[in-house]
Design a protein around this motif. Structure first.
Motif, PDB file in Angstrom:
ATOM      1  N   GLY A  18     -15.248  53.841 -18.813  1.00 41.35           N
ATOM      2  CA  GLY A  18     -14.700  53.666 -20.154  1.00 41.35           C
ATOM      3  C   GLY A  18     -14.188  54.938 -20.777  1.00 41.35           C
ATOM      4  O   GLY A  18     -13.630  54.916 -21.875  1.00 41.35           O
ATOM      5  N   ARG A  19     -14.371  56.090 -20.101  1.00 37.17           N
ATOM      6  CA  ARG A  19     -13.929  57.362 -20.669  1.00 37.17           C
ATOM      7  C   ARG A  19     -12.407  57.384 -20.870  1.00 37.17           C
ATOM      8  O   ARG A  19     -11.911  57.826 -21.901  1.00 37.17           O
ATOM      9  N   ALA A  32     -14.431  51.704 -25.157  1.00 33.01           N
ATOM     10  CA  ALA A  32     -15.099  52.116 -23.919  1.00 33.01           C
ATOM     11  C   ALA A  32     -15.778  50.928 -23.250  1.00 33.01           C
ATOM     12  O   ALA A  32     -15.846  50.851 -22.015  1.00 33.01           O
ATOM     13  N   SER A  33     -16.262  49.984 -24.044  1.00 36.08           N
ATOM     14  CA  SER A  33     -16.937  48.802 -23.491  1.00 36.08           C
ATOM     15  C   SER A  33     -15.982  47.890 -22.739  1.00 36.08           C
ATOM     16  O   SER A  33     -16.414  47.087 -21.901  1.00 36.08           O
ATOM     17  N   LEU A  34     -14.671  47.994 -23.025  1.00 30.80           N
ATOM     18  CA  LEU A  34     -13.703  47.148 -22.326  1.00 30.80           C
ATOM     19  C   LEU A  34     -13.745  47.371 -20.820  1.00 30.80           C
ATOM     20  O   LEU A  34     -13.547  46.440 -20.031  1.00 30.80           O
ATOM     21  N   ALA A  35     -13.999  48.621 -20.409  1.00 26.13           N
ATOM     22  CA  ALA A  35     -13.974  48.939 -18.981  1.00 26.13           C
ATOM     23  C   ALA A  35     -15.214  48.433 -18.251  1.00 26.13           C
ATOM     24  O   ALA A  35     -15.222  48.392 -17.028  1.00 26.13           O
ATOM     25  N   ALA A  80      -9.875  43.308 -15.266  1.00 25.94           N
ATOM     26  CA  ALA A  80      -9.494  44.188 -16.372  1.00 25.94           C
ATOM     27  C   ALA A  80      -8.404  43.574 -17.239  1.00 25.94           C
ATOM     28  O   ALA A  80      -8.437  43.686 -18.470  1.00 25.94           O
ATOM     29  N   ASP A  81      -7.413  42.925 -16.622  1.00 31.49           N
ATOM     30  CA  ASP A  81      -6.335  42.321 -17.394  1.00 31.49           C
ATOM     31  C   ASP A  81      -6.847  41.188 -18.277  1.00 31.49           C
ATOM     32  O   ASP A  81      -6.448  41.049 -19.433  1.00 31.49           O
ATOM     33  N   VAL A 120      -8.994  50.145 -14.685  1.00 30.72           N
ATOM     34  CA  VAL A 120      -8.979  50.141 -13.226  1.00 30.72           C
ATOM     35  C   VAL A 120      -9.259  51.544 -12.684  1.00 30.72           C
ATOM     36  O   VAL A 120     -10.022  51.725 -11.744  1.00 30.72           O
ATOM     37  N   ILE A 121      -8.642  52.546 -13.309  1.00 37.24           N
ATOM     38  CA  ILE A 121      -8.786  53.923 -12.833  1.00 37.24           C
ATOM     39  C   ILE A 121     -10.191  54.460 -13.080  1.00 37.24           C
ATOM     40  O   ILE A 121     -10.749  55.174 -12.246  1.00 37.24           O
TER      41      ILE A 121
END
Length: 413
Positions: A327-328, A123-126, A132-133, A322-323
């Motif tokens: 992070g959900r 979730a932290s990635l977002a 994002a890439d 992106v969407i």
């Protein structure tokens, strides 16, 4: 593709993401060694070994899915640290297990702990960085390097100190991980991110059931093949277990080129076309890996398969970020993937025992192609969302006309 404006991706944040994803997925990444270990310790068949592996991976998956909504809110650091403490206890239990039932109970315990770590970290990635890439690529690359080291270290410890001691090594790894995850972005992306500008659309909606099933099926194929890669290699090519562990670890490192190639292909061809190409090559290399009897071809297809898988994984995570910047979506897809990963070893083991590797090769090739369809649709949606965000003008304050009051002329004296 710059899409987010969360906390900067500093060295400490990147280290926290890498540590969390590495440990959260350590059960699945080191599963080939685990399967060999407890199949040897307790004299298990392929189906029974797959059942033990599935119990751990299912625990990771269910915990990740249950904590998806919780991971989209502040408190990720505490969640990850509690998960590491629980996982360490489970690893110790698996190391000292004296029968299959005890091993399964320990596997469920460590799986629950790793699931909490995985939910918080993915979730932290977002919410990290503005690309994002780039964030996904750096995290996956670092996690694969760390996982390759574990893949070499665990069998080495088992051979030198006895079966099961590799679990002690992973329990020790939870200690530095506890400190590192303290730097995870501890909350969702800011409201100013592009995905947050439309709260009634993608970012507030849950990913569809079809999308989650696709992610689960794709990971079931991938994890099933990965869990039995050592068994297949030993049975078909004649390589020893230690040699195969080294081959799989080295091929994993070489395959990191996929984590770099994925974002580059997105910039050159677009996310949809590049991911389609990687998926097709991945599907057919998976089928060939299962049936080949040539050591050289086994190594080559292992590298190609893992390279394409990493490219696809990076693009899936980036598209979900992106969407939905909270992070959900990333956590939900990761949980669905973990659920599929839990089913994969059990299904692959059963098919191997009852139908043979020829049927297994055909089923997994077709499964990869079918599973990718809803994920490809998601990547097209992420491209559209990114394009919309890039052309949407930022709201500006309406200028207020300044009025002036003329001073009345003084009466003539």
């Amino acid at each position: 593709m710059k899409t987010n404006s969360g906390p900067a991706l500093t060295f400490t944040v990147a280290a926290a993401l890498i540590a969390g994803v590495t440990l959260g997925s350590s059960g699945s990444n080191v599963m080939p060694v685990f399967v060999d270990d407890f199949a040897d310790r307790f004299d298990l068949s392929s189906t029974s070994a797959g059942l033990v592996a599935a119990s751990q991976l299912m625990a990771v998956a269910i915990t990740t899915l249950l904590l998806t909504n919780r991971a989209a809110r502040p408190g990720r650091v505490r969640m990850a640290r509690n998960g590491l403490a629980l996982a360490a206890a489970g690893f110790i239990g698996a190391a000292i297990a004296f029968d299959v039932l005890t091993l399964i109970v320990a596997s469920l315990l460590l799986g629950a702990g790793l699931g909490a770590v995985y939910a918080a970290s993915t979730a932290s990635l977002a919410g990290a960085g503005d690309d994002a890439d780039k964030t996904s690529s750096i995290t996956i690359t670092g996690a694969l390097f760390a996982s390759a080291l574990l893949l070499l270290a665990v069998p080495a410890v088992n051979e030198s100190a006895g079966g099961g001691t590799g679990f002690f090594l992973l329990a020790v790894c939870c200690l530095p991980g506890w400190f590192l995850v303290g730097h995870l972005p501890d909350g969702p992306g800011p409201a100013s991110s592009p995905s947050a500008t439309a709260p009634d659309t993608a970012s507030s909606a849950r990913p569809s059931a079809v999308l989650l099933v696709g992610a689960g099926l794709l990971m079931a194929v991938t994890q099933g093949v990965w869990s039995y890669a050592s068994v297949l290699g030993r049975g078909h090519t004649g390589m020893s277990a230690s040699v195969l562990s080294a081959v799989l670890a080295i091929s994993s490192v070489v395959a990191l080129a996929g984590a770099v190639a994925g974002p580059l292909a997105v910039k050159r061809f677009g996310r949809l076309r590049s991911m389609t190409g990687f998926v097709v090559v991945e599907a057919f290399s998976t089928g060939l890996l299962i049936v080949t009897h040539s050591p050289t071809l086994f190594i080559a297809t292992a590298v190609i398969w893992q390279t394409c898988w990493l490219a696809v994984l990076v693009q899936i995570l980036a598209a979900a970020s992106v969407i939905d910047s909270t992070g959900r979506w990333v956590a939900a897809l990761s949980g669905a993937g973990a659920l599929g990963g839990g089913i994969g070893p059990l299904a692959v083991g059963a098919i191997m025992d009852n139908m043979g590797v020829g049927v297994l090769s055909i089923l997994l090739t077709a499964g990869t192609l079918i599973a990718s369809l809803p994920l490809l649709k998601m990547t097209a949606s992420s491209d559209a969302a990114a394009d919309t965000a890039s052309v949407t003008p930022h709201p500006q304050a309406t200028p207020i006309a300044r009025t002036t009051t003329k001073k009345p002329a003084s009466p003539a004296e």
